[in-house]
Scaffold this motif. Structure first.
Motif, PDB file in Angstrom:
ATOM      1  N   LEU A 262       0.674  -0.762  -0.032  1.00  0.00           N
ATOM      2  CA  LEU A 262      -0.128  -0.361   0.177  1.00  0.00           C
ATOM      3  C   LEU A 262       0.970   1.431  -0.067  1.00  0.00           C
ATOM      4  CD1 LEU A 262      -2.654   1.019   0.218  1.00  0.00           C
ATOM      5  CD2 LEU A 262      -2.063   1.240   2.795  1.00  0.00           C
ATOM      6  N   PRO A 263       0.965   2.437  -1.009  1.00  0.00           N
ATOM      7  CA  PRO A 263       1.333   3.315  -1.051  1.00  0.00           C
ATOM      8  C   PRO A 263       1.324   4.192  -0.107  1.00  0.00           C
ATOM      9  CG  PRO A 263      -0.070   3.455  -3.261  1.00  0.00           C
ATOM     10  CD  PRO A 263      -0.058   1.756  -2.304  1.00  0.00           C
ATOM     11  N   LEU A 264       0.991   4.715   0.640  1.00  0.00           N
ATOM     12  CA  LEU A 264       0.095   4.982   2.054  1.00  0.00           C
ATOM     13  C   LEU A 264       1.264   6.208   2.250  1.00  0.00           C
ATOM     14  CD1 LEU A 264      -2.578   6.058   3.590  1.00  0.00           C
ATOM     15  CD2 LEU A 264      -1.548   4.580   4.953  1.00  0.00           C
ATOM     16  N   ALA A 265       0.889   7.392   2.544  1.00  0.00           N
ATOM     17  CA  ALA A 265       1.954   7.861   3.515  1.00  0.00           C
ATOM     18  C   ALA A 265       0.843   8.086   4.454  1.00  0.00           C
ATOM     19  CB  ALA A 265       1.909   9.695   2.742  1.00  0.00           C
ATOM     20  N   MET A 266       1.235   7.623   6.202  1.00  0.00           N
ATOM     21  CA  MET A 266       0.989   7.298   6.950  1.00  0.00           C
ATOM     22  C   MET A 266       0.851   8.320   8.216  1.00  0.00           C
ATOM     23  SD  MET A 266       2.320   3.221   8.554  1.00  0.00           S
ATOM     24  CE  MET A 266       0.914   3.829   9.955  1.00  0.00           C
ATOM     25  N   ARG A 267       0.445   8.823   9.087  1.00  0.00           N
ATOM     26  CA  ARG A 267       0.543  10.706   9.501  1.00  0.00           C
ATOM     27  C   ARG A 267       0.849   9.772  11.090  1.00  0.00           C
ATOM     28  NH1 ARG A 267      -0.885  11.564   4.157  1.00  0.00           N
ATOM     29  NH2 ARG A 267      -2.745  13.358   4.255  1.00  0.00           N
ATOM     30  N   MET A 268       0.681   8.790  11.787  1.00  0.00           N
ATOM     31  CA  MET A 268       0.589   8.415  12.936  1.00  0.00           C
ATOM     32  C   MET A 268      -0.058   9.178  13.902  1.00  0.00           C
ATOM     33  SD  MET A 268       3.087   6.563  11.533  1.00  0.00           S
ATOM     34  CE  MET A 268       3.384   5.812  13.112  1.00  0.00           C
ATOM     35  N   GLY A 269      -1.353   8.789  13.432  1.00  0.00           N
ATOM     36  CA  GLY A 269      -2.504   9.980  13.613  1.00  0.00           C
ATOM     37  C   GLY A 269      -3.258   8.499  14.907  1.00  0.00           C
ATOM     38  N   GLY A 270      -2.959   7.280  15.000  1.00  0.00           N
ATOM     39  CA  GLY A 270      -3.426   6.658  16.243  1.00  0.00           C
ATOM     40  C   GLY A 270      -4.978   6.438  16.247  1.00  0.00           C
ATOM     41  N   PRO A 271      -5.989   7.233  16.817  1.00  0.00           N
ATOM     42  CA  PRO A 271      -6.848   6.466  16.958  1.00  0.00           C
ATOM     43  C   PRO A 271      -7.904   7.249  15.196  1.00  0.00           C
ATOM     44  CG  PRO A 271      -6.417   7.686  18.766  1.00  0.00           C
ATOM     45  CD  PRO A 271      -5.896   7.442  18.077  1.00  0.00           C
ATOM     46  N   ARG A 272      -7.719   8.347  14.695  1.00  0.00           N
ATOM     47  CA  ARG A 272      -7.671   8.503  13.288  1.00  0.00           C
ATOM     48  C   ARG A 272      -7.047   7.923  12.346  1.00  0.00           C
ATOM     49  NH1 ARG A 272     -10.565  13.597  11.802  1.00  0.00           N
ATOM     50  NH2 ARG A 272     -11.389  15.092  14.360  1.00  0.00           N
ATOM     51  N   GLU A 273      -6.188   7.811  12.317  1.00  0.00           N
ATOM     52  CA  GLU A 273      -5.560   7.140  11.496  1.00  0.00           C
ATOM     53  C   GLU A 273      -5.825   5.348  11.669  1.00  0.00           C
ATOM     54  OE1 GLU A 273      -1.874   8.025  10.488  1.00  0.00           O
ATOM     55  OE2 GLU A 273      -1.312   6.500   9.438  1.00  0.00           O
ATOM     56  N   ALA A 274      -6.312   5.051  12.897  1.00  0.00           N
ATOM     57  CA  ALA A 274      -7.126   3.465  12.206  1.00  0.00           C
ATOM     58  C   ALA A 274      -8.667   2.891  11.761  1.00  0.00           C
ATOM     59  CB  ALA A 274      -6.910   3.303  13.739  1.00  0.00           C
ATOM     60  N   LEU A 275      -9.025   4.619  11.822  1.00  0.00           N
ATOM     61  CA  LEU A 275     -10.542   4.843  11.116  1.00  0.00           C
ATOM     62  C   LEU A 275      -9.721   4.758   9.726  1.00  0.00           C
ATOM     63  CD1 LEU A 275     -13.847   4.540  12.397  1.00  0.00           C
ATOM     64  CD2 LEU A 275     -13.160   7.087  12.434  1.00  0.00           C
ATOM     65  N   TRP A 276      -9.225   5.821   9.139  1.00  0.00           N
ATOM     66  CA  TRP A 276      -8.437   5.671   8.056  1.00  0.00           C
ATOM     67  C   TRP A 276      -8.175   5.062   7.083  1.00  0.00           C
ATOM     68  CZ3 TRP A 276      -3.725   8.490   7.057  1.00  0.00           C
ATOM     69  CH2 TRP A 276      -2.985   8.343   5.526  1.00  0.00           C
TER      70      TRP A 276
END
Ligand code: PPS
Length: 574
Positions: A262-276
């Motif tokens: 997956l060519p994703l740029a993670m934000r390391m945003g924990g809960p919000r990132e999990a939903l995304w």
């Protein structure tokens, strides 16, 4: 059957715009072009291929506000991460970015036109609000917050996209699946239920057990779906990780698991990132998504505490579970039970059970020192990939950098050291001695301070590249200036160990034993600015070794250097 995409329709803009490819391509050539950074490119790829469905472009102010405040787009769909295109005043002015304008989005890596953006609006975000709402705080130890405050520019441009070209990739093409391709793949395999596993780390036995348990509990197949775009700074590079995942895949029961990147740029945003992440996996056709402990966690905050609670991500996803359309499979940390030789989730382990663990730090230490990594922790083929990535000192390149007056003996020492190292074998030996360098690399340079510094920085560059490639490098310029030597060390140490040897043979001795009459010429003024005669030599303040050819012979000096290298583990035998 693959899961329904988020919002009901997969927004595969490549498929949609393919019939107009020629027309869009021609138009893109004459439009002003915005050259995109790596982070934007990752986002763009997933907008264009439908990974971020129902998005069809970068978020307008309305969508952005909805997402930041309530995890929701204007059309009512859940979306938890702002996907924004940030620009600065110069770009706005030079490219004429204004509502209604059409702008080409171009790849910074190869200058290819990728898409056309029709600008809907320009707006200035309240970055503190964004940080607090999305990441939970404005603490810039959080990589997502740091990016927002220090990298993201101050104006966001919203607007829909038309797709022209796919981003070119040159690695692991067989494992890069767009949502459309992955859906077709699942259908071909006849997979009804797919549980996706997100990761940005190497996988070991615990991860394999966790995913197999998830598959068993849901009667599903497993999709290992690692991020190969941008992850947390300091993570293991994706080349190594993908080799690990490939090795691990063979450890699953036949046809239980698949691997896609997956060519994703993670934000390391924990809960919000999990939903995304869940939404992205839904778009890729998965029906289930694993959320474990500290999902997409950024580590410690400025007070030394974790930015998020270990199960905060699970709690947020649970809150939206009913409307999410992909089922979360929750997991606690998997712990090894030696007496049963199996892994169990932490919450299922009876009190008093003996457990074992190897932390990330301990694993890195073991890789560095070559200490055993037990079979209960990982598989030998996985460890082998990681060991290749973490060579032991004896497998690494290094640089021996000698400095001293002309005719101090550094060239003789260099040649004798080369022979000694060649006799030992194990790695190629590269020589960067003064005369050859001056001839081959710096032939246009003279002996002004500036030219000497440039000469040393060239030597440093070559030494650093050779060291990185695993060679033993012996450099022996006069290198009279401390600053240039310090910079050389700084650069080379990024690639491997660096040793500064001061060949401190006194000037009088160098001059007395000069058979070539060079000092004589310098004294006579035939050579100007000669080091030690009418140009300075700054003694190294922190050499790793000081030797002197007046007091020692070449053999004993080489022996001292060999002992120094040996004490650093560089000459260990298998
Ligand atoms: N002005 C001046 N000062 C010092 N050295 C001079 C100068 N002019 C020429 N040479 C000859 O150049 C060789 C040393 O070059 P280096 O590349 O080692 O010098 S430096 O590190 O860039 O200062 C070294 O060559 P070799 O004697 O063949 O080793 C010097 O004799």
């Amino acid at each position: 059957m693959a899961n329904s995409p988020h919002g009901g329709v997969l927004k595969d803009l490549f498929a949609r715009d393919l019939p107009r490819h020629a027309e869009l391509s021609i138009e893109s050539e004459r439009l002003p072009a915005l050259v995109l950074s790596e982070r934007h490119l990752c986002d763009l790829e997933l907008i264009l291929n439908g990974g971020f469905s129902p998005l069809q472009g970068f978020m307008s102010q309305e969508d952005y506000n909805g997402v930041v405040e309530n995890n929701r787009l204007v059309d009512g769909n859940l979306f938890s991460m702002p996907i924004t295109l940030d620009v600065d005043e110069t770009q706005i002015k030079e490219l004429g970015i204004k509502p209604g304008a059409r702008i080409t989005l171009r790849d910074s890596r190869d200058d290819r036109n990728l898409a056309i953006l029709t600008v809907k609006d320009l707006y200035r975000p309240d970055k503190i609000r964004e940080a607090v709402q999305v990441f939970g705080s404005d603490d810039d130890t959080h990589p997502g917050v740091k990016h927002l405050f220090t990298v993201a520019r101050d104006t966001y441009v919203g607007g829909e996209l038309e797709a022209i070209n796919r981003l070119e990739h040159y690695d692991f093409l067989d494992l890069r699946f767009t949502p459309t391709e992955l859906r077709a793949h699942f259908n071909k395999l006849g997979w009804q239920k797919v549980v996706a596993f997100q990761t940005r780390n190497p996988m070991h036995r615990a991860h394999r057990e966790l995913t197999v348990r998830a598959a068993r509990s849901q009667q599903a197949n497993v999709l290992i779906h690692p991020v190969v775009g941008l992850t947390k700074p300091g993570d293991i590079d994706h080349f190594t990780r993908v080799r690990v995942y490939k090795a691990l895949l063979a450890r699953y029961p036949n046809s239980m698991a698949a691997l896609a990147l997956l060519p994703l740029a993670m934000r390391m945003g924990g809960p919000r990132e999990a939903l995304w992440h869940a939404v992205i996996r839904k778009n890729h056709g998965a029906t289930h998504f694993i959320v474990g402990r500290d999902h997409a966690g950024p580590g410690k905050n400025k007070d030394g505490k974790d930015h998020y609670g270990p199960y905060e991500a699970q709690e947020l996803v649970k809150r939206y579970q009913d409307e999410l359309g992909i089922k979360m499979v929750e997991f606690q940390e998997m712990i090894y039970i030696p007496d049963k030789d199996e892994y169990m989730p932490a919450d299922e382990i009876p009190n008093g059970t003996r457990t074992m663990n190897i932390s990330g730090t301990e694993l890195r230490n073991r890789l560095r020192t070559g200490k055993e990594i037990p079979a209960w922790f990982s598989y030998p083929e996985v460890v082998e990939v990681l060991r290749e990535q973490n060579p032991l000192p004896r497998e690494k390149g290094f640089t021996v950098f000698m400095t001293g007056y002309q005719n101090c003996g550094k060239d003789q020492i260099a040649r004798a050291l080369q022979t000694t190292l060649n006799q030992g074998g194990g790695r190629p030996v590269s020589m960067l001695v003064g005369e050859t360098v001056r001839h081959e690399l710096s032939s246009e340079l003279g002996f002004s301070r500036q030219d000497r510094d440039l000469n040393i920085s060239r030597i440093a560059f070559v030494a650093s590249e050779l060291t990185k490639a695993g060679a033993a490098v012996i450099a022996a310029p006069i290198a009279p200036f401390e600053d240039a030597r310090r910079q050389a060390r700084q650069l080379i140490e990024k690639s491997g160990p660096f040793f500064l040897i001061h060949v401190a043979t006194p000037l009088e001795y160098c001059e007395k034993t000069d058979r070539r009459g060079i000092y004589k010429k310098a004294r006579a003024g035939e050579i100007k600015g000669f080091t030690g005669v009418d140009d300075p030599y700054e003694e190294p303040s922190k050499p790793d070794l000081v030797v002197d050819l007046e007091k020692q012979n070449v053999r004993s000096i080489v022996h001292e250097i060999i002992l120094l290298l040996e004490s650093n583990g560089l000459l260990d035998r298998v």
